[in-house]
Design a protein around this motif. Structure first.
Motif, short mmCIF file in Angstrom:
data_model
loop_
_atom_site.label_atom_id
_atom_site.label_comp_id
_atom_site.label_asym_id
_atom_site.label_seq_id
_atom_site.Cartn_x
_atom_site.Cartn_y
_atom_site.Cartn_z
N THR A 94 0.76 -1.20 -0.03
CA THR A 94 0.06 -0.06 0.13
C THR A 94 0.72 1.30 0.02
OG1 THR A 94 -0.01 -0.04 2.39
CG2 THR A 94 -1.85 -1.38 1.24
N TRP A 96 0.99 5.84 1.05
CA TRP A 96 0.32 6.65 2.04
C TRP A 96 -1.07 6.85 1.75
CZ3 TRP A 96 2.87 7.86 6.32
CH2 TRP A 96 4.12 7.74 6.29
N ASP A 98 -3.25 5.48 0.44
CA ASP A 98 -4.29 4.45 0.71
C ASP A 98 -4.92 4.34 2.05
OD1 ASP A 98 -4.19 3.04 -1.98
OD2 ASP A 98 -2.34 2.11 -1.38
N HIS A 99 -4.40 5.07 2.89
CA HIS A 99 -4.89 5.17 4.24
C HIS A 99 -5.35 6.55 4.85
CE1 HIS A 99 -2.89 1.04 4.58
NE2 HIS A 99 -1.90 1.72 3.90
N THR A 100 -6.08 6.51 5.74
CA THR A 100 -6.52 7.71 6.61
C THR A 100 -5.97 7.44 7.83
OG1 THR A 100 -8.42 8.12 5.19
CG2 THR A 100 -8.40 9.03 7.44
N PHE A 101 -4.93 8.52 8.30
CA PHE A 101 -4.38 8.29 9.53
C PHE A 101 -4.94 9.13 10.72
CE2 PHE A 101 -1.28 7.60 6.25
CZ PHE A 101 -0.42 6.77 6.71
N VAL A 125 -4.61 -0.91 16.33
CA VAL A 125 -4.43 -1.03 14.84
C VAL A 125 -4.40 -2.49 14.12
CG1 VAL A 125 -3.12 -0.29 12.77
CG2 VAL A 125 -3.34 1.29 14.55
N GLY A 131 -7.34 3.00 13.03
CA GLY A 131 -6.63 3.28 11.68
C GLY A 131 -5.30 3.55 12.10
N PRO A 132 -4.34 3.59 10.85
CA PRO A 132 -2.98 3.85 11.10
C PRO A 132 -2.77 5.24 11.78
CG PRO A 132 -3.29 3.23 8.99
CD PRO A 132 -4.73 3.31 9.44
N VAL A 192 1.45 1.93 11.36
CA VAL A 192 1.20 1.62 10.12
C VAL A 192 1.01 0.16 9.80
CG1 VAL A 192 2.25 3.89 9.36
CG2 VAL A 192 3.33 1.67 9.27
N LEU A 196 2.49 -0.87 4.18
CA LEU A 196 2.97 0.41 3.46
C LEU A 196 4.78 0.18 3.43
CD1 LEU A 196 2.61 3.35 3.19
CD2 LEU A 196 2.76 3.88 5.63
N TYR A 316 -0.92 14.10 3.98
CA TYR A 316 -1.68 12.90 3.95
C TYR A 316 -3.07 12.87 4.25
CZ TYR A 316 3.19 11.34 4.19
OH TYR A 316 4.35 11.02 3.99
#
Length: 349
Positions: A94, A96, A98-101, A125, A131-132, A192, A196, A316
Motif C-alpha cells: 500500500t 500513503w 491508501d490510508h487515513t491516519f 490498529v 486506523g494507522p 502503520v 506500507l 496525507y
C-alpha cells in the motif's frame, strides 16, 4: 493494474501490468527517473513478464537485476523500487494515499504511559479498532527511556538518576536511550500496516517513514537529511533518531525523538553512553545545552509541533482523534504490570 512508488530523495516509479494465469503480463515501467541505455527499459519490462503474482519485491528486484545488460545505469530509482511499485499494483503493498491516519496530540501524561501506548496503539490498529496513527507525545515528568536490548547498568548512572529525581523505563523497540524532561524533546510515534513498507529493507523503511518529517523540518528552516540507519541530521549535527518495532500482527511501530532543548550537563550525568557520544562535541562545561531545534529555528517547541502537524495533515489524509478510555486503561495497566516492573526493566541488567 497500476502501482506507483516515490523513492525517498529520488524519483517516481510507476508500473502498469496485467495478470494472466497468475503471472505478470505486459509490464510497462514509466516514471521521471533516468535510465541508460534506453534499451534497458525493455530489459526491465521483460524481466517482469512471466513472474508469478506471488513474487515478493525482493524476488522481482532480483529478476530485474539479472536481466539488466552490462553497463546499465539506473539513476533515481532501483530494482527494489520497481518491485515495490509492482506489489502496489497487485494490491499487496500500500501507499500513503491508501490510508487515513488518526492524528493524536493529547494532554501531557507520565512518559511511561507513552511507552505503554506504543504497545497499546499497535494492538488497536492490528485489531482494526483504529486506523494507522500518528501521535505526538506530551509528558509531565522526567524519565530515561532505554531501548529494548540495552543494558541498564551500561546506559544509566543509577545514583545520578536518583539524584535528579528520574526513573528508567525500557521500551519495546530497539535503539538508544531517550533523556526526557518536560519540553526538552519532540517525540512522535507512527503506527502503520506492514503493507506500507512491504518490499523495503529495514534500513530503507526508516527513511521512507520519516520522509515527511524532513519536509516538515524544511518548513521551519532546518535543512535535514537522513543518515542510515536511523539518524536525522542537519549541517550542524544530529537532530534526532528513530526506532522501530515490527509485530507479528502485521503492524509497524516507528517513533522518533528530536532534541529541542536538552540540559546536556544533566544528561551527561545520567547517561553513561551519552558521555562518550558527546565527548567529541565540546559539551563539557556547565550550562551547555543540546538545542538543535530551538537554536536552528528560533521557534517555540509548540510552534514547531503545530507546523509539523500542519505539514502531516497537508501531505496525507488524516482525521483528528484522541486516546480512548479503553486505550488509556490498558496503558495504565501495562505501566504497572510491565513497564515499571523490575522483571522487564532489568531483563538486560
Amino acid at each position: 493494474m497500476h502501482g506507483e512508488y516515490k523513492v525517498p530523495g529520488g524519483k517516481l516509479v510507476a508500473v502498469d501490468v496485467d495478470v494472466v494465469e497468475e503471472r505478470l503480463s505486459g509490464a510497462r515501467l514509466s516514471g521521471d527517473f533516468f535510465l541508460e541505455p534506453d534499451a534497458a527499459l525493455d530489459d526491465i519490462n521483460g524481466a517482469l513478464d512471466g513472474m508469478p503474482v506471488t513474487a515478493s519485491a525482493d524476488d522481482l528486484a532480483a529478476a530485474i537485476t539479472r536481466s539488466l545488460r552490462p553497463g546499465a545505469s539506473l539513476v533515481g530509482f532501483t530494482p527494489e523500487a520497481v518491485g515495490i511499485a509492482v506489489r502496489r499494483a497487485l494490491g499487496h503493498a500500500t501507499s500513503w494515499s491508501d490510508h487515513t491516519f488518526d492524528v493524536i496530540h493529547g494532554d501531557p501524561m507520565h512518559p511511561a504511559m507513552h511507552v505503554a501506548l506504543d504497545q497499546v496503539i499497535p494492538e488497536e490498529v492490528a485489531a482494526g479498532r483504529r486506523g494507522p496513527t500518528m501521535r505526538i507525545w506530551e509528558w509531565d515528568a522526567p524519565l530515561v527511556v532505554i531501548g529494548s536490548f540495552q543494558s541498564v547498568r551500561n546506559e544509566v548512572d543509577t545514583e545520578a538518576l536518583e539524584r535528579h529525581g528520574m526513573s528508567v523505563v525500557r521500551r519495546i523497540s530497539g535503539g538508544g536511550a531517550m533523556f526526557m524532561e518536560a519540553g526538552n524533546c519532540i517525540t512522535y510515534s507512527l503506527v502503520v500496516p506492514e503493507s506500507l513498507v512491504e518490499g523495503l529493507s529495514f534500513e530503507r523503511s526508516y527513511a521512507f517513514l520519516d520522509d515527511w518529517v524532513l519536509g516538515a523540518l524544511a518548513e521551519v528552516g532546518v535543512r535535514a537529511r537522513y543518515v542510515p540507519l536511523n539518524d536525522i541530521a542537519s549541517d550542524q549535527g544530529k537532530i534526532g533518531g528513530a526506532a522501530q518495532k515490527r509485530f507479528a500482527s502485521g503492524v509497524v511501530l516507528h517513533h522518533v525523538t528530536m532534541s529541542y532543548d536538552i540540559d546536556a550537563d544533566k544528561m551527561l550525568d545520567v547517561l553513561r553512553i551519552g558521555r562518550e557520544k558527546l565527548s567529541d562535541k565540546g559539551i563539557r562545561s556547565a550550562n551547555k545545552r543540546v538545542d538543535p531545534m530551538r537554536s536552528q529555528t528560533g521557534l517555540s517547541r509548540e510552534a514547531i509541533i503545530d507546523s509539523f502537524l500542519d505539514h502531516f495533515r497537508g501531505r496525507y489524509r488524516t482525521e483528528e482523534s484522541d486516546y480512548r478510555p479503553a486505550e488509556l486503561d490498558r496503558a495504565e495497566e501495562l505501566v504497572h504490570s510491565k513497564f515499571l516492573a523490575p522483571e522487564w526493566t532489568y531483563r538486560v541488567p
